[in-house]
Write an enzyme that holds these catalytic residues in place. Structure first.
Site, PDB file in Angstrom:
ATOM      1  CG  HIS A 153      43.395  -5.633  25.763  1.00 28.67           C
ATOM      2  ND1 HIS A 153      42.217  -4.944  25.973  1.00 28.67           N
ATOM      3  CD2 HIS A 153      44.167  -5.403  26.853  1.00 28.67           C
ATOM      4  CE1 HIS A 153      42.282  -4.337  27.147  1.00 28.67           C
ATOM      5  NE2 HIS A 153      43.468  -4.586  27.697  1.00 28.67           N
ATOM      6  CB  SER A 164      39.769  -0.949  29.199  1.00 23.78           C
ATOM      7  OG  SER A 164      40.177  -2.151  28.593  1.00 23.78           O
TER       8      SER A 164
END
Length: 162
Positions: free
Chosen positions: A18, A129
């Site tokens: 990210h 994630s």
């Protein structure tokens, strides 16, 4: 004139992948709004307050990054922010198929809506994630997958509390 973009996601937790996408976006845009989706349907491990905190901590040294939460259609959030461009990271072909469909759906809801797709560096291409949560679940080392500033949050993830 350059302008702002929105980087939406659940960020459960934020990863080095990210951060890579945010840094790349800052090369093209004056500001990146990281939009953390509340998204109860995904049943995030971390509550919205923790996810916002982790994103803010992880991006505090980047400059020109704003962190907000949202609990409505992405298009409506974008309209409220007066930002028509969204960035999305693409790691694999499967990401592309899903993101292309979502981009078209969003564009059908707002004519001005644009999606810009960015690829992470090769070293971050496999990070998600869910990978981080899975490794942490079994007590594995995730220090190379997430910003060091949030490692203490991740250390609390294990088989006994997921």
């Amino acid at each position: 004139m350059r302008k702002a973009c929105i980087y939406p996601g659940t960020f459960d937790p934020i990863t080095n992948g990210h951060i890579d996408i945010i840094k790349r976006a800052l090369r093209f845009f004056d500001k990146v709004v990281v939009a953390v989706a509340i998204n109860y349907s995904k049943k995030p491990f971390f509550d919205i307050e923790k996810r916002l905190e982790m994103v803010k901590i992880s991006t505090s040294n980047l400059g020109n990054v704003e962190v907000k939460s949202f609990d409505n259609l992405l298009v409506d959030f974008c309209k409220n922010e007066k930002v028509a461009t969204v960035i999305r990271g693409l790691r694999a072909v499967s990401d592309f198929e899903y993101e292309l469909q979502m981009g078209y759906a969003n564009a059908s809801l707002w004519e001005e809506f644009e999606t810009v797709y960015l690829m992470p560096t090769l070293q971050n291409a496999f990070i998600s994630s869910s990978v981080v949560r899975s490794i942490a679940y079994y007590g594995g080392d995730v220090s190379h997958l997430v910003p060091k500033e949030i490692l203490d949050y991740i250390k609390g993830v294990n088989a006994s509390n997921i």
